[in-house]
Design an enzyme around this catalytic site. Sequence first.
Site, PDB file in Angstrom:
ATOM      1  N   TRP A 102      14.689   1.224  -8.446  1.00  0.00           N
ATOM      2  CA  TRP A 102      14.351   2.496  -7.800  1.00  0.00           C
ATOM      3  C   TRP A 102      15.564   3.410  -7.732  1.00  0.00           C
ATOM      4  O   TRP A 102      15.448   4.623  -7.903  1.00  0.00           O
ATOM      5  CB  TRP A 102      13.737   2.273  -6.419  1.00  0.00           C
ATOM      6  CG  TRP A 102      12.381   1.649  -6.505  1.00  0.00           C
ATOM      7  CD1 TRP A 102      11.990   0.427  -6.019  1.00  0.00           C
ATOM      8  CD2 TRP A 102      11.210   2.208  -7.132  1.00  0.00           C
ATOM      9  NE1 TRP A 102      10.669   0.197  -6.311  1.00  0.00           N
ATOM     10  CE2 TRP A 102      10.164   1.261  -6.987  1.00  0.00           C
ATOM     11  CE3 TRP A 102      10.948   3.407  -7.797  1.00  0.00           C
ATOM     12  CZ2 TRP A 102       8.878   1.490  -7.493  1.00  0.00           C
ATOM     13  CZ3 TRP A 102       9.669   3.628  -8.304  1.00  0.00           C
ATOM     14  CH2 TRP A 102       8.654   2.672  -8.147  1.00  0.00           C
ATOM     15  N   ASP A 172      16.965   6.516   0.219  1.00  0.00           N
ATOM     16  CA  ASP A 172      15.570   6.138  -0.008  1.00  0.00           C
ATOM     17  C   ASP A 172      15.319   4.895   0.841  1.00  0.00           C
ATOM     18  O   ASP A 172      15.825   3.823   0.550  1.00  0.00           O
ATOM     19  CB  ASP A 172      15.362   5.836  -1.502  1.00  0.00           C
ATOM     20  CG  ASP A 172      13.949   5.341  -1.816  1.00  0.00           C
ATOM     21  OD1 ASP A 172      13.132   5.186  -0.876  1.00  0.00           O
ATOM     22  OD2 ASP A 172      13.666   5.095  -3.012  1.00  0.00           O
ATOM     23  N   LYS A 196       4.358   1.423   2.589  1.00  0.00           N
ATOM     24  CA  LYS A 196       4.963   0.109   2.830  1.00  0.00           C
ATOM     25  C   LYS A 196       5.008  -0.191   4.329  1.00  0.00           C
ATOM     26  O   LYS A 196       4.261  -1.029   4.805  1.00  0.00           O
ATOM     27  CB  LYS A 196       6.313   0.033   2.153  1.00  0.00           C
ATOM     28  CG  LYS A 196       6.074  -0.139   0.640  1.00  0.00           C
ATOM     29  CD  LYS A 196       7.117   0.361  -0.272  1.00  0.00           C
ATOM     30  CE  LYS A 196       6.567   0.382  -1.698  1.00  0.00           C
ATOM     31  NZ  LYS A 196       7.500   0.850  -2.683  1.00  0.00           N
TER      32      LYS A 196
HETATM   33  C1  LIG Z   1       7.816   1.721  -3.677  1.00  0.00           C
HETATM   34  C2  LIG Z   1       9.138   2.382  -3.785  1.00  0.00           C
HETATM   35  C3  LIG Z   1       9.291   3.638  -4.402  1.00  0.00           C
HETATM   36  C4  LIG Z   1       8.158   4.348  -5.117  1.00  0.00           C
HETATM   37  O1  LIG Z   1       7.383   5.051  -4.235  1.00  0.00           O
HETATM   38  P1  LIG Z   1       6.204   5.997  -4.791  1.00  0.00           P
HETATM   39  O2  LIG Z   1       5.520   6.410  -3.524  1.00  0.00           O
HETATM   40  O3  LIG Z   1       5.344   5.188  -5.695  1.00  0.00           O
HETATM   41  O4  LIG Z   1       6.853   7.138  -5.494  1.00  0.00           O
HETATM   42  C5  LIG Z   1      10.540   4.214  -4.396  1.00  0.00           C
HETATM   43  N1  LIG Z   1      11.588   3.612  -3.810  1.00  0.00           N
HETATM   44  C6  LIG Z   1      11.482   2.412  -3.215  1.00  0.00           C
HETATM   45  C7  LIG Z   1      12.675   1.786  -2.567  1.00  0.00           C
HETATM   46  C8  LIG Z   1      10.254   1.768  -3.179  1.00  0.00           C
HETATM   47  O5  LIG Z   1      10.137   0.562  -2.585  1.00  0.00           O
END
Ligand SMILES: *Cc1c(COP(=O)(O)O)cnc(C)c1O
Length: 361
Positions: A102, A172, A196
């Site tokens: 990511w 993030d 999540k």
């Molecule tokens: C799941 C995830 C993403 C992707 O998120 P989307 O909503 O599909 O764009 C990005 N960064 C991390 C750390 C993730 O776990």
Amino acid sequence: MGVRGLFNAGPAALPAPVLEQVQAELNDYAGSGISVLELSHRSDAYQALNAEVQNQLKALLGLDESYEVLLLTGGASQQFVMIPLNFLPPGGIADYLLTGLWSEKAFEAARQIGMARVAGSSIATGYRRVVEPQDIHLSTQPMYVHLTSNNTIHGTQWHHWPDVGAVPLVADMTSDLLSRRIDADRFHMIYASAQKNLGIAGLTVVIIRTAWLEQTIMTPPAILHYASHARHHSCYNTPPVVAVYVLALVLRWINDMGGLPTIEARTIVKADTIYRAIDTSDGFYQGCAEVGSRSLQNMTFRLERVALERDFLEEAKKAGFHGLAGHRSVGGIRVSIYNGVGLEDCEALAAFMKHFQCCYG
Ligand SMILES: *Cc1c(COP(=O)(O)O)cnc(C)c1O
């Protein structure tokens, strides 16, 4: 057998009381006579949810009026693009810390927009840990430093934030926001897609310093411009009403649980339950992450006899444990234990792991 434990990496399990309340209110939201699926974002009922969610998020994270909460769409993936579009002007440099897939994606997106640099990477370890402080080399005056707090795919997590001085730090936190206490005011911006720990897909939460947002000289199109979303209180265009409603329920549930101190203690006990099952297996299960970087959200491991992994996943599913396959890019097993997963789910899975080892070990 029915589902005994849902360990999906995302979209993920929701707390049972949240699901129950969604069901109870589905046809009649708060006595209004209409379904929450039909709720207008211009209604007083939605405006109340909008304000509640923003206030509660700041309260849980201990943030004051110097921060703004934005409720956006497009997932974390859209943030990969919006961050440089808003904060990386021509002539500026942005520093990225690479600790997994990511963070690579965030970096690649920034590189398409401006001058982005890798200021530290743990790829040489196969992303088995985050970046050590001595391996971080910042640019002279970066516009910001970006990191990924929890590496969902590799099962690693930052447990000590890097010292970036006065440089804006952007994170993030899609896969660990609200799973533990954090010094949120160390960050200029924190973002997370909701599917999540925060609820359901379709919503992205952005927590950002108002002063930073106002001082940027960049003016991307309004839909991609943080300042325009802030000016419109996250109703510049139609927000994901249902996902914001579910987030409100999740935040109420977290408060009912006792807030982040209780959630963090629960997170640690849940993670320990799984890691203990790995560590006491005499090498039958082999953890992927280095111990000091182990994630409290995603436990990744291999079986010593890799050929047994398919049997493990099949037997687990038969026993009611779902969502345990590792990410398709790395394989192996991954146990994701976001807030919707209970301690009893983790204990049941740990018992299954012991049982499987007895049968196949
Ligand atoms: C799941 C995830 C993403 C992707 O998120 P989307 O909503 O599909 O764009 C990005 N960064 C991390 C750390 C993730 O776990």
